[in-house]
Each structure stands twice: as structure tokens, then as C-alpha cells.
Design a protein around this motif. Structure first.
Motif, PDB file in Angstrom:
ATOM      1  N   LEU B  95      -0.774   2.130 -10.793  1.00 23.33           N
ATOM      2  CA  LEU B  95      -0.085   1.682  -9.583  1.00 23.33           C
ATOM      3  C   LEU B  95       0.860   2.792  -9.134  1.00 23.33           C
ATOM      4  O   LEU B  95       1.337   3.575  -9.957  1.00 23.33           O
ATOM      5  CB  LEU B  95       0.704   0.405  -9.874  1.00 23.33           C
ATOM      6  CG  LEU B  95      -0.163  -0.789 -10.290  1.00 23.33           C
ATOM      7  CD1 LEU B  95       0.711  -1.976 -10.654  1.00 23.33           C
ATOM      8  CD2 LEU B  95      -1.142  -1.162  -9.192  1.00 23.33           C
ATOM      9  N   VAL B  96       1.133   2.870  -7.837  1.00 20.58           N
ATOM     10  CA  VAL B  96       2.068   3.879  -7.341  1.00 20.58           C
ATOM     11  C   VAL B  96       3.483   3.387  -7.639  1.00 20.58           C
ATOM     12  O   VAL B  96       3.878   2.328  -7.157  1.00 20.58           O
ATOM     13  CB  VAL B  96       1.886   4.120  -5.835  1.00 20.58           C
ATOM     14  CG1 VAL B  96       2.840   5.191  -5.348  1.00 20.58           C
ATOM     15  CG2 VAL B  96       0.443   4.517  -5.536  1.00 20.58           C
ATOM     16  N   LEU B  99       6.126   2.251  -4.928  1.00 15.84           N
ATOM     17  CA  LEU B  99       5.751   1.266  -3.914  1.00 15.84           C
ATOM     18  C   LEU B  99       5.811  -0.120  -4.552  1.00 15.84           C
ATOM     19  O   LEU B  99       5.522  -0.276  -5.739  1.00 15.84           O
ATOM     20  CB  LEU B  99       4.342   1.532  -3.395  1.00 15.84           C
ATOM     21  CG  LEU B  99       4.086   2.860  -2.672  1.00 15.84           C
ATOM     22  CD1 LEU B  99       2.658   2.906  -2.162  1.00 15.84           C
ATOM     23  CD2 LEU B  99       5.065   3.063  -1.521  1.00 15.84           C
ATOM     24  N   GLU B 103       3.025  -3.355  -1.312  1.00 13.11           N
ATOM     25  CA  GLU B 103       2.700  -2.047  -0.728  1.00 13.11           C
ATOM     26  C   GLU B 103       1.568  -1.360  -1.484  1.00 13.11           C
ATOM     27  O   GLU B 103       0.750  -0.654  -0.895  1.00 13.11           O
ATOM     28  CB  GLU B 103       3.948  -1.167  -0.712  1.00 13.11           C
ATOM     29  CG  GLU B 103       4.956  -1.613   0.338  1.00 13.11           C
ATOM     30  CD  GLU B 103       6.369  -1.084   0.082  1.00 13.11           C
ATOM     31  OE1 GLU B 103       7.260  -1.468   0.845  1.00 13.11           O
ATOM     32  OE2 GLU B 103       6.555  -0.320  -0.875  1.00 13.11           O
ATOM     33  N   GLU B 106      -1.439  -2.619  -0.116  1.00 14.87           N
ATOM     34  CA  GLU B 106      -1.651  -2.058   1.224  1.00 14.87           C
ATOM     35  C   GLU B 106      -2.241  -0.644   1.173  1.00 14.87           C
ATOM     36  O   GLU B 106      -2.852  -0.203   2.127  1.00 14.87           O
ATOM     37  CB  GLU B 106      -0.317  -2.003   1.973  1.00 14.87           C
ATOM     38  CG  GLU B 106       0.062  -3.327   2.629  1.00 14.87           C
ATOM     39  CD  GLU B 106       1.332  -3.161   3.421  1.00 14.87           C
ATOM     40  OE1 GLU B 106       1.277  -2.513   4.470  1.00 14.87           O
ATOM     41  OE2 GLU B 106       2.382  -3.654   2.955  1.00 14.87           O
ATOM     42  N   VAL B 107      -1.985   0.066   0.072  1.00 13.42           N
ATOM     43  CA  VAL B 107      -2.561   1.410  -0.067  1.00 13.42           C
ATOM     44  C   VAL B 107      -4.046   1.352   0.244  1.00 13.42           C
ATOM     45  O   VAL B 107      -4.592   2.217   0.916  1.00 13.42           O
ATOM     46  CB  VAL B 107      -2.346   1.957  -1.498  1.00 13.42           C
ATOM     47  CG1 VAL B 107      -3.213   3.174  -1.751  1.00 13.42           C
ATOM     48  CG2 VAL B 107      -0.887   2.294  -1.719  1.00 13.42           C
ATOM     49  N   VAL B 108      -4.685   0.298  -0.231  1.00 13.76           N
ATOM     50  CA  VAL B 108      -6.122   0.179  -0.026  1.00 13.76           C
ATOM     51  C   VAL B 108      -6.452  -0.567   1.273  1.00 13.76           C
ATOM     52  O   VAL B 108      -7.312  -0.144   2.047  1.00 13.76           O
ATOM     53  CB  VAL B 108      -6.787  -0.489  -1.246  1.00 13.76           C
ATOM     54  CG1 VAL B 108      -8.233  -0.824  -0.935  1.00 13.76           C
ATOM     55  CG2 VAL B 108      -6.705   0.454  -2.445  1.00 13.76           C
ATOM     56  N   ASN B 110      -4.954  -0.649   3.884  1.00 15.33           N
ATOM     57  CA  ASN B 110      -4.639   0.261   4.981  1.00 15.33           C
ATOM     58  C   ASN B 110      -5.848   1.033   5.499  1.00 15.33           C
ATOM     59  O   ASN B 110      -5.929   1.347   6.669  1.00 15.33           O
ATOM     60  CB  ASN B 110      -3.559   1.224   4.479  1.00 15.33           C
ATOM     61  CG  ASN B 110      -3.157   2.242   5.497  1.00 15.33           C
ATOM     62  OD1 ASN B 110      -2.981   1.907   6.649  1.00 15.33           O
ATOM     63  ND2 ASN B 110      -3.027   3.493   5.087  1.00 15.33           N
ATOM     64  N   ILE B 111      -6.771   1.334   4.611  1.00 11.52           N
ATOM     65  CA  ILE B 111      -7.897   2.167   5.057  1.00 11.52           C
ATOM     66  C   ILE B 111      -9.232   1.416   5.104  1.00 11.52           C
ATOM     67  O   ILE B 111     -10.264   2.017   5.344  1.00 11.52           O
ATOM     68  CB  ILE B 111      -8.075   3.417   4.156  1.00 11.52           C
ATOM     69  CG1 ILE B 111      -8.157   3.014   2.693  1.00 11.52           C
ATOM     70  CG2 ILE B 111      -7.003   4.448   4.390  1.00 11.52           C
ATOM     71  CD1 ILE B 111      -8.759   4.099   1.814  1.00 11.52           C
ATOM     72  N   ARG B 150      -5.506  -5.056  -5.766  1.00 11.00           N
ATOM     73  CA  ARG B 150      -5.652  -3.864  -4.947  1.00 11.00           C
ATOM     74  C   ARG B 150      -7.129  -3.491  -4.799  1.00 11.00           C
ATOM     75  O   ARG B 150      -7.573  -3.060  -3.751  1.00 11.00           O
ATOM     76  CB  ARG B 150      -4.886  -2.714  -5.605  1.00 11.00           C
ATOM     77  CG  ARG B 150      -5.002  -1.402  -4.858  1.00 11.00           C
ATOM     78  CD  ARG B 150      -4.162  -0.336  -5.510  1.00 11.00           C
ATOM     79  NE  ARG B 150      -4.666   0.000  -6.853  1.00 11.00           N
ATOM     80  CZ  ARG B 150      -4.099   0.898  -7.645  1.00 11.00           C
ATOM     81  NH1 ARG B 150      -3.022   1.544  -7.248  1.00 11.00           N
ATOM     82  NH2 ARG B 150      -4.595   1.137  -8.837  1.00 11.00           N
ATOM     83  N   LYS B 154     -10.150  -4.892  -0.306  1.00  7.24           N
ATOM     84  CA  LYS B 154     -11.072  -4.357   0.701  1.00  7.24           C
ATOM     85  C   LYS B 154     -12.402  -5.095   0.664  1.00  7.24           C
ATOM     86  O   LYS B 154     -13.305  -4.789   1.428  1.00  7.24           O
ATOM     87  CB  LYS B 154     -11.274  -2.868   0.483  1.00  7.24           C
ATOM     88  CG  LYS B 154     -12.075  -2.517  -0.743  1.00  7.24           C
ATOM     89  CD  LYS B 154     -12.569  -1.084  -0.674  1.00  7.24           C
ATOM     90  CE  LYS B 154     -11.742  -0.167  -1.538  1.00  7.24           C
ATOM     91  NZ  LYS B 154     -12.373   1.095  -1.835  1.00  7.24           N
TER      92      LYS B 154
END
Ligand SMILES: Nc1ncnc2c1ncn2[C@@H]1O[C@H](COP(=O)(O)OP(=O)(O)OP(=O)(O)O)[C@@H](O)[C@H]1O
Ligand SMILES: [Mg+2]
Lengths: 749, 232
Positions: B95-96, B99, B103, B106-108, B110-111, B150, B154
């Protein structure tokens, strides 16, 4: 200690980073040694010259000769010497002021060639001689006589050879001075006789002594004119503006550089120790002492500080002489010798050592204080979340915004470094542009803006009647505030329906000339508002006069109070219909002998153009330096961010982020800090500029406005953004180089 | 077949030594199935999975995922492949750290083109009340839940898990496995999972045993066991 082999390896691994820090230190030491060196040398040269060659304390002309100057010298404990001055027109635009050789005061210093010996010889001001092609040995035709140039000369009262005391810029292409023997003046008409005075008692207030001296003169029934104290004499004082400017610069600029290096080295060392916590703990456990580890980690900052300090100082030494020589071509003083100060070099080396040493020491100590057990577990602390990050409520923002904000706030010291770095680079850059802009503005304002005349003529004696066709009359008197004789300015009576003087209010509407208007720089300096009644002392008769100020004029043409001439004459009890000068749109045929001074705006224009050349190159250099500093700073921060985020970048790659997306997230995270740094730089610059100008105003009686031109701000902003883009370009490679296996191999967290 | 690998080879060359990590690998997995790769350390499990996930490339052979031969994709196409099709779960969560939980997801999201709702996936992994925590403030099991959230936000076609329970204790491991099974049921996600633990194989439809870069056994499991009933 084998551990120390690592130091070079560490330096090599992050070469560019340490080179960046080194550059900051070098720049700091360099500016200090150069700026201090130039200002000390120039100050030394000027002081030696003015003291050794008996610079006057004041000078004046009189309506009748001083009968017994020996008696007056005794009574006022001073030296009085009289000299002659004649402005010989060599061409329409070239004037050579011939001065008689003096023995006691303002003693000429021959800086090339030889002294005057026989008749028909002249010593020339070197800048004038060079600009107009009069080498030693050549001859020059002036005032109907041919003189042989036997040498170059420096004069204590013409260090900055201005034609008129109230000019700002010298122009060797238009004006210069020459020294000839007294006898040569015989046969010249309308030679001015000027008295110089220097007081023997250097401890008592010179202002007081000057005031008493004037009273004595009046007591003998002598009326003086063209009285000028040395402190108000730009010809003598202008050099001090440069000296003080450099002296002032020699502290904050290096301090900023050292502070920035301190911050960044602190961050770098701190991160290094953090990431090596486990190793340190292990070394402790194996019996290493804290002192030994301390020495190891201190080696890097100390090595950088010493190398940078030595390189900066050593590089600076050879540039001092040429810089002083370049200044001396503006300020005409004999160059006795140029000293390279050992103590400056020592300061240039020791200051960064002290700055960096102390900050690193504190950082290292706080980290090494922890127990071996704690250190060995250490890895975990490095991902701690600070209070600021925790407090952030970012729900509403886009992901990319959140990411960038968090990235910046992750390290407050890093944020501070970037912010301060960008601000100081912006301040420095804006500084250069604003100085240029101020000069340009003052010049435009005083030529095209405020005055619509081409020639100004000042008469020695009161004139009567009407102005000739195309001209207007004015009457001027010099005044000073009751308790500050250092601030000297003109109150000028002008024709109430003048077409030549065009003042404007700050709102931009024209101000009528049938009221009393004060120019903004003077109003600011004296703290006067529209509607005030103010009392000033007339320099001529020493009596107080009260003026009611109707409006402040937004004009930087100089420090003036303008009022209707009739009112002016009435108040000063001057005859009706009298005046002291003419403003004319065309050249008037007035015999030189009746004039105490003339001014031509086209000459000023030329002088300004000459000045603008070096000015532009100065600004270019300042901009370049700022960009280099900005580049170093942004690069350092960005490379730190990349290093800290290797794992995250790698993860982003695995998740299918595209290169551009990652670059935008990681590299653009600094954008808002950089923009903020720049914006904050503007008022900081304005404030420091204002302070500097205020200082200048007090020092050489020259008031410049701080005018921030939106165009130049845009140019600076563009330069900063360009620098930012460049550093991103440098760092993009680093981002691309992070491999996906980084995250795959990552251990805990 | 959803995943169709055949004659896949991969070797590392260091100096004169050639290390054949994957030798003629062949394996298949149907859409919606759970596959488990078992094998000792160094047998090439991660290497195989990374090639299927488009992080690494094979030297030769065929790797078809959902009809696409990924060995033929260029780097940009591989990036798009990972971006659109693959979810990753790692042993050490990854994990980051700076963040928050939300969040990180959202890293994933987001794209991705049509991500699931962040709160929905958080609820699916029972972490909805910890959305604003930072990873450091979570237990290992909780972090792995976030990492699964995470990965699934998607709505990937294929979820790749490299020892998802490798760093967790017994009880936590079981709850994570249960979660993966739920994801497989609820979203129909195909899952390929690496584990050291043979007992875990009981929940898989297909089991691949890897040794020295070779599949030594590929078994079909007709009677899959719910994760909560697995014991070891
Ligand atoms: N980048 C590399 N360079 C050289 N050899 C590598 C590289 N990556 C992996 N290997 C080798 O490939 C072999 C297989 O590695 P891999 O990571 O696939 O094993 P694994 O089955 O996942 O083991 P573990 O259960 O320990 O995770 C190992 O012998 C390893 O040394
Ligand atoms: Mg593995």
C-alpha cells in the motif's frame, strides 16, 4: 575506519545531487567574497582618496568675493579655497568643464601621465578622454585655446562626474572635466568662481559647522548661491550607493544560499540515517561508539562545506580586481592598491562549514540518540505520517490533486526548502528587473511624462519679465525640513497655466498647476499627505516657510514641490515678475555667463541609453543565476521525491499507469509550491526593494520608485516555469528508470 | 480457455551461467475459476505469474489471456493490458504509505474505465469504517483487505495473488481466503493464486504444482471447499 570508504561511494552514487548542493555553497561563498571584496576595496579607495586629497565639505558661489578668507578660516576653523570653473562647449552636445588646479582642497590626483607644469597643459577625466578620443599626448581645443593632454586626473569632488548636481546619470560622451592652471582662465569670459570649504574639526557635526559658517557669511554681507553640502553632492556620494549596495548584498544572498544548503543537507543526511537505521543499530550492537558514527556521517556535510567554501572563495579572489577596475571606470578614483582580504576568505569558508556542520550535527545527533534496539527496528518509523498529513481532509479533491498535496506535505522541511528556494530565486530575479524598470520609469517619467521641455536654463541672477516664445519661466529655491538638513529638495514656482509641467494625480487625472503639488517620492519621504500644511527652511536665507499642499502628484521626476510662481515669489518676498530659470522647447540663445546651469533632455536620453546597456546585461546575469539556483533546488527536491517514491512509482507501473500519468503525478506535485513561492517572492521583493531605495534616498538624495511591471513579472514567472520544465526533463529519466520489480521485491510495507 | 499457456520458457543469464527458470510450461484456466500454483521456493511461481500479469516477458512460447497473446504485445499495449484486465495482490500488501485507505483504492480506480464504487468495495472487504486511516494504522490482515479492495475496484477479469496470506496468521489467512472466494463468486473474477500452503489448494478449481520450472502436476478439483472450512 573502513566505514569511511563509503563516503566517496555515497557521493558518487548521487553525484548530481551533491554537485547541486556544492554549487549552492560555492555561489554563497563566491558572492560573499566578491561583494565584500569589491565594496571594501571601493570604500577603501574612495575614503583614502577623499581624505588624502582633502575632499570639500561644501561649496558655494557668492555675489561678491570673500574679502578676508584667512580671517574666516580662523573663525570657522576651516580651510577655504577658491577655484574657477568654465564650461567649454566642444560641440553642440559635448561640454568640457575646465577647473583651475587647487592646492589645499579637492587636490587633483594624477592617475596617468604627469602633473601640470608649463602653460597650455591640461589633465583630463579619463572616462571623458577615452570616450572622446583624447589620449595622453594629444591636444584638445577648448574655450578658444589649444591644450596638450599631459595626464589623466581624479578629483575628490568629481568622483562621479555629473554635469549638474541633480542629475542621476553620468555620460562621458556628453560631459567631462579637465584641470588647467589658474592662469589659463585669463581671457575667458564669465568664469564662475566657486569656494570650497573643509572643516578641520572632523568630530563635530559638519552640518552644524556648515550652518554656522553660512551665518558668518551672511554676517559679512555676502549672499551665497549654489550652496551644496558634500552629503547632497551626488558627484561625491554616488559611489557610496554602489558600495552600500554591494555591502548589503554581501550578507543576505550568501546567507540564503547557505541556509538552503543547510536545509537540503539536513534532509539528505536525515533520510540517509533513517534508511540506514538498521545498519546503525547493528553497528552499535557490535560496539561502535556514537562518536565514531557521528564522525562518519559528519564527513559528508563537512566535506561539501569545505570544498564549496574553498572553491567559492578561491574562484572569487581573481574576480575582485577586474570588478573594482570596472567600477572605477564609472567612479573616477585613483587605484592605489586592491587588497584581497584573507579574513573574507576565512569567513567564506568557515560560514558554510558552521552552517552545514551545525545543522547536520543536530540532525545526526537526534537520530543517533536512539537505542540500538530501537534503531534495529528502525525501518518502520520512516513511513510515519505527520500531523499535517493526518489533519488533511481531501475528500473533495481529484485523486491527482490529493496525491500531489500529500506528496508535498510528506516532508515539511523539504517543502520549506523548495518554497524558500523558489522564493529567493524569484526575489533575486525580480530584483534585477525591478531596478531596471525603476530607472526606466523615472527616466521616461521625467522626460516624456512630467516635463514637456527640451532645455532647462538656470540663471545666476534673478530675471524679470516674460519668457521668450516657446518657453516658460520658473523660480526655484532649495529647502529642507526643520530638523533634517540631509533631505534637500526644490520648491519651484511655475506658470499657473503651464503647458510644460504636466503632473498627474495617482488616479491618472491631470493636476492643475495653479495649486501646490508635491511629487510622490518627496511626499513619501517626508510623510506628507494632500491637505497638510508643512514648514520648511529655505537654504538661502535659513528662514522657515509654510506651504499648504493641495495634492500629491504621481510623478517620479524628482523631489519637488510645485506651486504658482506668483505665490512663490510673494512668499519668498521676491519681486513680482521675477524668475530664476526657463523651460524651453527649443534652444535659446543665452550667454553662458548668465547661466548657472543648463540641462538638455536629449542628453539625458543618451545617458540613459548608455546606462541601459550594462543594466540589461546585469539583469540577464541575475536572471541566469536565479535560474541556475532554481534549477538546482527544484532538481534536488524532485530527485528526493522520486527516491522516496520508488516503490509507489513501481506500483503505479504495475497497475498500468502510463509514463505520462506517473510523471504528471510525481513531477508535477511541486507545481503549486513553485507558484506559491514565486507569488510570495513578489511582495518580499517589493519590501526589500523599498527598504533599499529608502536607504539610497537617505544616502545620495535619490528617490526611486518600486514599480513592479506586470510584463517583467510575467517574464520572471516564465523563466521560473522554464527552469521547472527543465528540471522535470532531467528527472523524467529517473522516473522511467524505476523498474516494476522494485515493488515486487519490496519487503515490509 | 481464459488462460492458455503453452511451451513457455524463461531463463536468466548471468555471465556464463544460464538459469532456466521456466522450462516448457503449459497450463490452462477457465474464466471464473480459481487456480492455485504450489511449489517450493525458487521454483518459478512468481516468474510465471508475472508473465501472465504482463509485468515480465517469457523468452518463447505462448501466453494467451482472454484471447490475447500477451507475449506479442509491446510495452504500451502491456501497460493497457494490466490497466484494464489485471488486479494484483501482493504478499506484503504494497500500500502507498502516505495515502489513506480510501486514497489507496483510488490509485487504481483513478485510471480504470468503469471502476466499482470505492465505498462498495470497501464494504465488500469490511473496511468501510477505516477509509480515512493510513496503512500504518492497520493490522496486516486489514492491509491485505485494502489491497484486495484496491485490486478489485477496477473489476478486473483476472486477479493475480502472489502469496496473499504469506505474511498472515492462521485466522487472518482464512478470512482473506474467504474474501477472495467471495470476490470470485460475486464478481465472477478469475483468480490465480500462489501459495506455499498445500491445504489452500482445496478451495481451487485447478491446482498446478511447479518444481524447478516445470509443471509436475496439474489437477482439476471437482469438490472445492469453502475457505472457512480449510484447516492446516
Ligand atoms: N531478475 C532475476 N535475475 C536472475 N534470476 C532471477 C531473477 N528473478 C528470479 N530469478 C530466479 O528465478 C528463480 C525463480 O524465481 P521466482 O521468484 O519465480 O521463485 P518463486 O517460486 O516465486 O519463489 P518464492 O516462493 O521464494 O517466492 C529463482 O531461482 C530466482 O533466483
Ligand atoms: Mg515468489
Amino acid at each position: 575506519m573502513p566505514l569511511n570508504k563509503r563516503v566517496l561511494r555515497i557521493l558518487k552514487e548521487n553525484m548530481l545531487r551533491y554537485v547541486g548542493i556544492l554549487m549552492l555553497i560555492i555561489l554563497g561563498s563566491y558572492t560573499f567574497v566578491v561583494a565584500a571584496g569589491i565594496s571594501q576595496n571601493l570604500a577603501g579607495l574612495v575614503t583614502t582618496f577623499t581624505e588624502g586629497h582633502m575632499q570639500e565639505d561644501l561649496s558655494f558661489s557668492t555675489d561678491k568675493a570673500i574679502a578676508d578668507s584667512v580671517e574666516l578660516e580662523k573663525a570657522s576653523n576651516s580651510i577655504i579655497e577658491e577655484y574657477m570653473s568654465f564650461d567649454a562647449a566642444l560641440s553642440d552636445s559635448l561640454t568640457l568643464r575646465l577647473l583651475s588646479k587647487t592646492e589645499k582642497l579637492n587636490i587633483p590626483a594624477v592617475i596617468a601621465g604627469r602633473e601640470l607644469s608649463g602653460p597650455g597643459e591640461i589633465l583630463l577625466d579619463p572616462a571623458f578622454a577615452r570616450a572622446n578620443g583624447y589620449p595622453v599626448g594629444s591636444s584638445i581645443l577648448a574655450a578658444g585655446k589649444t591644450f596638450r593632454v599631459v595626464g589623466y586626473v581624479s578629483l575628490p569632488h568629481y568622483i562621479y562626474p555629473l554635469k549638474n548636481v541633480y542629475d542621476i546619470m553620468v555620460s562621458p560622451n556628453n560631459f567631462g572635466v579637465g584641470v588647467i592652471n589658474r592662469e589659463e582662465f585669463t581671457g575667458m569670459d564669465n568664469v564662475s568662481v566657486i569656494y570650497s570649504v573643509r572643516f578641520n574639526d572632523r568630530t563635530r557635526s559638519l552640518n552644524q559647522q556648515a550652518a554656522q559658517f553660512r551665518e558668518r557669511l551672511h554676517g559679512e554681507g555676502i549672499t551665497e548661491s549654489g550652496w551644496i553640502d558634500i552629503m547632497n553632492n551626488k558627484r561625491a556620494r554616488m559611489a557610496w550607493a554602489s558600495i552600500t549596495g554591494l555591502k548589503t548584498m554581501s550578507v543576505p544572498v550568501p546567507a540564503a544560499m547557505f541556509l538552503l544548503s543547510c536545509l537540503i543537507i539536513g534532509i539528505v543526511i536525515w533520510r540517509m540515517i533513517r534508511s540506514e537505521a538498521v545498519i546503525i543499530g547493528t553497528l552499535y550492537a557490535q560496539g561502535y561508539r556514537r562518536r565514531e558514527l557521528m564522525r562518519h556521517y559528519m564527513a559528508i556535510p563537512l566535506l561539501l562545506a569545505i570544498t564549496g567554501g574553498v572553491m567559492g572563495s578561491v574562484l572569487a579572489l581573481p574576480s575582485i580586481r577586474p570588478s573594482v577596475m570596472a567600477m572605477v571606470s564609472y567612479y573616477n578614483v585613483p587605484v592605489v592598491d586592491i587588497k584581497l582580504s584573507f579574513s573574507n576568505v576565512l569567513i567564506g569558508i568557515l560560514t558554510p562549514v558552521l552552517f552545514l556542520g551545525l545543522s547536520s550535527y543536530l540532525v545526526i545527533r537526534s537520530e543517533l540518540k536512539r537505542s540500538p534496539a530501537e534503531l534495529m527496528k528502525g525501518g518502520k518509523q520512516k513511513t510515519g505520517v505527520n500531523a499535517l498529513e493526518r489533519a488533511l481532509k481531501l475528500e473533495r479533491f481529484k485523486f491527482s490533486t490529493k496525491f500531489k498535496l500529500r506528496e508535498q506535505l510528506r516532508s515539511v522541511s523539504r517543502l520549506l526548502f523548495l518554497f524558500l528556494g523558489v522564493s529567493s530565486a524569484s526575489v533575486f530575479m525580480l530584483f534585477g528587473f525591478t531596478i531596471m524598470n525603476s530607472m526606466d520609469y523615472v527616466f521616461k517619467n521625467s522626460t516624456g511624462g512630467t516635463y514637456r521641455f527640451e532645455y532647462e536654463y538656470a540663471f545666476k541672477e534673478l530675471q524679470y519679465g516674460k519668457a521668450p516664445e516657446g518657453a516658460e519661466v520658473f523660480s526655484a529655491g532649495r529647502f529642507y525640513p526643520e530638523n533634517d538638513e540631509g533631505i534637500e529638495f526644490y520648491v519651484t514656482g511655475v506658470e499657473p497655466d503651464s503647458m510644460i509641467l504636466t503632473l498627474q494625480s495617482s488616479a491618472g487625472s491631470p493636476l492643475p498647476n495653479d495649486q501646490t503639488n508635491i511629487t510622490k517620492p518627496l511626499a513619501d519621504r517626508l510623510g506628507i499627505k494632500a491637505g497638510d500644511s508643512v514648514t520648511f527652511i529655505n537654504k538661502q536665507d535659513g528662514k522657515p516657510y509654510t506651504f499648504h499642499i493641495d495634492a500629491v502628484a504621481d510623478s517620479y521626476a524628482g523631489q519637488f514641490i510645485f506651486m504658482p510662481i506668483a505665490e512663490f515669489n510673494a512668499q519668498l518676498k521676491l519681486p513680482e515678475n521675477s524668475y530664476t530659470g526657463l523651460w524651453s522647447t527649443k534652444k535659446l540663445d543665452i550667454p553662458d555667463g548668465r547661466l548657472s546651469g543648463t540641462k538638455s533632455l536629449s542628453e539625458t536620453t543618451k545617458a540613459m541609453d548608455e546606462l541601459l546597456g550594462p543594466m540589461v546585461s546585469m539583469v540577464a546575469v541575475m536572471t541566469l543565476i536565479s535560474c541556475v539556483v532554481g534549477l538546482i533546488i527544484i532538481y534536488l527536491v524532485t530527485s528526493l521525491i522520486i527516491e522516496e517514491n520508488k516503490n509507489t512509482i513501481s506500483l503505479f507501473k504495475i497497475f498500468g499507469y502510463r509514463r505520462r500519468e506517473i510523471q504528471s503525478l510525481v513531477l508535477n506535485s511541486s507545481t503549486f509550491v513553485i507558484v506559491a513561492g514565486f507569488i510570495v517572492g513578489i511582495p518580499v521583493m517589493a519590501a526589500s526593494m523599498g527598504a533599499m531605495y529608502g536607504y539610497l534616498g537617505a544616502m545620495i538624495n535619490l528617490v526611486l520608485p518600486t514599480i513592479i511591471s506586470p510584463l517583467y513579472v510575467a517574464v520572471c514567472f516564465a523563466a521560473i516555469l522554464l527552469t521547472y520544465q527543465l528540471s522535470k526533463l532531467l528527472c523524467a529519466k529517473k522516473v522511467n528508470a524505476v523498474s516494476m520489480s522494485e515493488a515486487l521485491k519490496a519487503g515490509m510495507e | 480457455m481464459f488462460i492458455d499457456v503453452s511451451s513457455l520458457k524463461k531463463s536468466y543469464i548471468s555471465g556464463a551461467v544460464v538459469n532456466e527458470v521456466l522450462k516448457e510450461i503449459g497450463m490452462e484456466l477457465d474464466e471464473g475459476e480459481i487456480g492455485v500454483i504450489l511449489g517450493p521456493s525458487g521454483s518459478g511461481k512468481s516468474t510465471l505469474m508475472n508473465i501472465i500479469g504482463g509485468i515480465d516477458r517469457g523468452d518463447s512460447g505462448r501466453v494467451i489471456v482472454d484471447g490475447v497473446e500477451i507475449n506479442n504485445l509491446n510495452n504500451d499495449q502491456l501497460t493497457d493490458y494490466r490497466r484494464e484486465q489485471i488486479g494484483f495482490v501482493f504478499q506484503f500488501y504494497n500500500l502507498v504509505p502516505n495515502l489513506t485507505v480510501g486514497e489507496n483504492i483510488e490509485v487504481v480506480s483513478n485510471i480504470s474505465k468503469s471502476p466499482l464504487n470505492v465505498d462498495e468495495v470497501l464494504a465488500a472487504v469490511q473496511m468501510q469504517d477505516k477509509k480515512h486511516r493510513f496503512p500504518r494504522e492497520l493490522s496486516g490482515g486489514e492491509q491485505q483487505r485494502v489491497s484486495i479492495a484496491r485490486a478489485i475496484v477496477k473489476n478486473p477479469k483476472l486477479l493475480l495473488c502472489d502469496e496473499p496470506t504469506g505474511a498472515l496468521d492462521y485466522q487472518t489467512s482464512r478470512s482473506i481466503l474467504k474474501l477472495l472466494q467471495q470476490v470470485n463468486k460475486k464478481y465472477g473474477t478469475t483468480i490465480l493464486m500462489i501459495t506455499h500452503n498445500a491445504a489452500i489448494a482445496a478451495m481451487a478449481n485447478r491446482i498446478f504444482k511447479l518444481r524447478n520450472g516445470e509443471i509436475v502436476e496439474a489437477a482439476l478439483n471437482q469438490a472445492t471447499v469453502p475457505a472457512e472450512r480449510i484447516e492446516w
